[in-house]
Design an enzyme around this catalytic site. Structure first.
Site, PDB file in Angstrom:
ATOM      1  N   PHE A  26      12.775  21.867  88.208  1.00 50.53           N
ATOM      2  CA  PHE A  26      13.238  22.874  87.243  1.00 50.53           C
ATOM      3  C   PHE A  26      13.725  24.021  87.708  1.00 50.53           C
ATOM      4  O   PHE A  26      13.613  24.302  88.766  1.00 50.53           O
ATOM      5  CB  PHE A  26      11.789  23.644  86.565  1.00 50.53           C
ATOM      6  CG  PHE A  26      11.837  24.575  85.739  1.00 50.53           C
ATOM      7  CD1 PHE A  26      12.454  24.187  84.388  1.00 50.53           C
ATOM      8  CD2 PHE A  26      11.539  25.859  85.639  1.00 50.53           C
ATOM      9  CE1 PHE A  26      12.587  25.289  83.551  1.00 50.53           C
ATOM     10  CE2 PHE A  26      11.417  26.667  84.870  1.00 50.53           C
ATOM     11  CZ  PHE A  26      12.115  26.528  83.527  1.00 50.53           C
ATOM     12  N   SER A  94       9.094  18.030  92.142  1.00 49.79           N
ATOM     13  CA  SER A  94       8.505  19.134  91.257  1.00 49.79           C
ATOM     14  C   SER A  94       8.504  18.768  89.728  1.00 49.79           C
ATOM     15  O   SER A  94       7.677  17.643  89.466  1.00 49.79           O
ATOM     16  CB  SER A  94       9.378  20.415  91.544  1.00 49.79           C
ATOM     17  OG  SER A  94       8.432  21.501  90.822  1.00 49.79           O
ATOM     18  N   MET A  95       9.112  19.293  88.942  1.00 50.30           N
ATOM     19  CA  MET A  95       9.314  19.082  87.473  1.00 50.30           C
ATOM     20  C   MET A  95       9.764  17.463  87.517  1.00 50.30           C
ATOM     21  O   MET A  95       9.483  16.838  86.454  1.00 50.30           O
ATOM     22  CB  MET A  95      10.042  19.779  86.636  1.00 50.30           C
ATOM     23  CG  MET A  95      10.032  19.538  85.116  1.00 50.30           C
ATOM     24  SD  MET A  95      11.319  20.537  84.231  1.00 50.30           S
ATOM     25  CE  MET A  95      13.147  19.887  84.478  1.00 50.30           C
ATOM     26  N   ASP A 195       2.720  25.496  99.945  1.00 51.01           N
ATOM     27  CA  ASP A 195       3.658  25.310  98.714  1.00 51.01           C
ATOM     28  C   ASP A 195       3.592  26.688  97.941  1.00 51.01           C
ATOM     29  O   ASP A 195       2.493  26.783  97.474  1.00 51.01           O
ATOM     30  CB  ASP A 195       3.374  23.992  97.822  1.00 51.01           C
ATOM     31  CG  ASP A 195       4.570  23.954  96.773  1.00 51.01           C
ATOM     32  OD1 ASP A 195       5.186  24.713  96.468  1.00 51.01           O
ATOM     33  OD2 ASP A 195       4.945  22.648  96.482  1.00 51.01           O
ATOM     34  N   HIS A 225       8.026  23.901  99.411  1.00 46.86           N
ATOM     35  CA  HIS A 225       7.903  23.175  98.265  1.00 46.86           C
ATOM     36  C   HIS A 225       9.261  22.286  98.156  1.00 46.86           C
ATOM     37  O   HIS A 225       9.191  20.867  97.628  1.00 46.86           O
ATOM     38  CB  HIS A 225       8.134  24.088  97.121  1.00 46.86           C
ATOM     39  CG  HIS A 225       8.350  23.641  95.664  1.00 46.86           C
ATOM     40  ND1 HIS A 225       7.203  22.742  95.276  1.00 46.86           N
ATOM     41  CD2 HIS A 225       9.454  23.273  94.683  1.00 46.86           C
ATOM     42  CE1 HIS A 225       7.694  22.278  93.977  1.00 46.86           C
ATOM     43  NE2 HIS A 225       8.830  22.725  93.603  1.00 46.86           N
TER      44      HIS A 225
END
Length: 253
Positions: A26, A94-95, A195, A225
């Site tokens: 994202f 992630s996303m 993270d 992250h």
């Protein structure tokens, strides 16, 4: 809308029967996945990494998109790659991991395996929850990009978080989390010990609720992250190729 330099989608074509579809996170861009994609291509796989709608341009542009737009893009890329390669793995950060999970929930055995890096399925951060509640009146909030332990590395991503798009992402989290038990594909789950964007509970929720008979966890102790650009990238990349080859060998028996 012009795409930022370096944010372009990328393709690596080979004659391999194995394809890997990569998905960025994202507010980010394919730049975060490019080193991983190059490593996979050098290992002999065909690789695709699209630029998700609303990304790689401006955060205002992202606010005009919603999770079905991002998902539709990934699903189209999967269909195209599947026509070229009989075995397709989907890897996401992630996303991008969230979208990969959603694709696995929908497509089942059509996906040969999943590789997830710090996937998100929820948040306990009060600032994120508050921002989504104020989406109608708060266009943007502080950016999420750049959580990297390695000095001097910069993530190509927005410096602001588009709040309306974030509110849509939270709806995707709920749907994906609800349907996690339908995920049965082989799964490589890599997560950072520290993270500052996606809380560690996310990886725990994924691991506890999927029904993958082959679930492998890799803890990234020296990365934050954006692990694909961080200190543990060599470990992550090597583990992903070992995962693909192991799944291939099982399928060949």
């Amino acid at each position: 809308m012009p795409v930022l330099a370096g944010a372009e989608p990328f393709v690596h074509d080979t004659s391999s029967e194995v394809g890997v579809l990569l998905c960025h996170g994202f507010t980010s861009t394919p730049a975060t996945m490019r080193p991983w994609g190059e490593y996979l291509a050098e290992a002999g796989y065909t690789v695709r990494c699209p630029l998700l709608p609303g990304h790689g341009t401006t955060w205002q542009d992202c606010n005009r998109t919603r999770w079905p737009d991002w998902y539709a893009c990934l699903r189209r890329e999967f269909a195209e790659l599947s026509r070229r390669c009989p075995r397709v793995f989907v890897f996401g950060l992630s996303m991008g991991g969230t979208l990969a999970l959603r694709l696995a929930e929908d497509l089942g055995d059509a996906i040969s395996g999943l590789g997830l890096v710090n996937p998100s399925v929820l948040t306990r951060r009060l600032d994120a929850k508050l921002a989504t509640l104020l989406a109608d009146v708060l266009p943007s909030a502080k950016g999420l990009a750049g959580d990297i332990a390695r000095p001097g590395v910069v993530e190509l991503a927005y410096d602001r978080t588009p709040v309306r798009a974030l509110a849509s992402l939270s709806r995707l989290w709920r749907l994906t989390r609800r349907d996690l038990p339908s995920v049965t594909q082989p799964l490589l789950l890599a997560h950072s010990a520290i993270d500052h964007v996606v809380e560690p509970v996310n990886a725990a929720v994924v691991a506890a609720n999927v029904r993958s008979g082959d679930l492998r966890e890799v803890v990234l102790h020296n990365s934050y992250h954006v692990a694909t650009l961080d200190n543990d990238a060599p470990l992550l990349f090597r583990s992903s190729v070992e995962f693909v080859e192991s799944v291939r060998q099982v399928g060949a028996r």
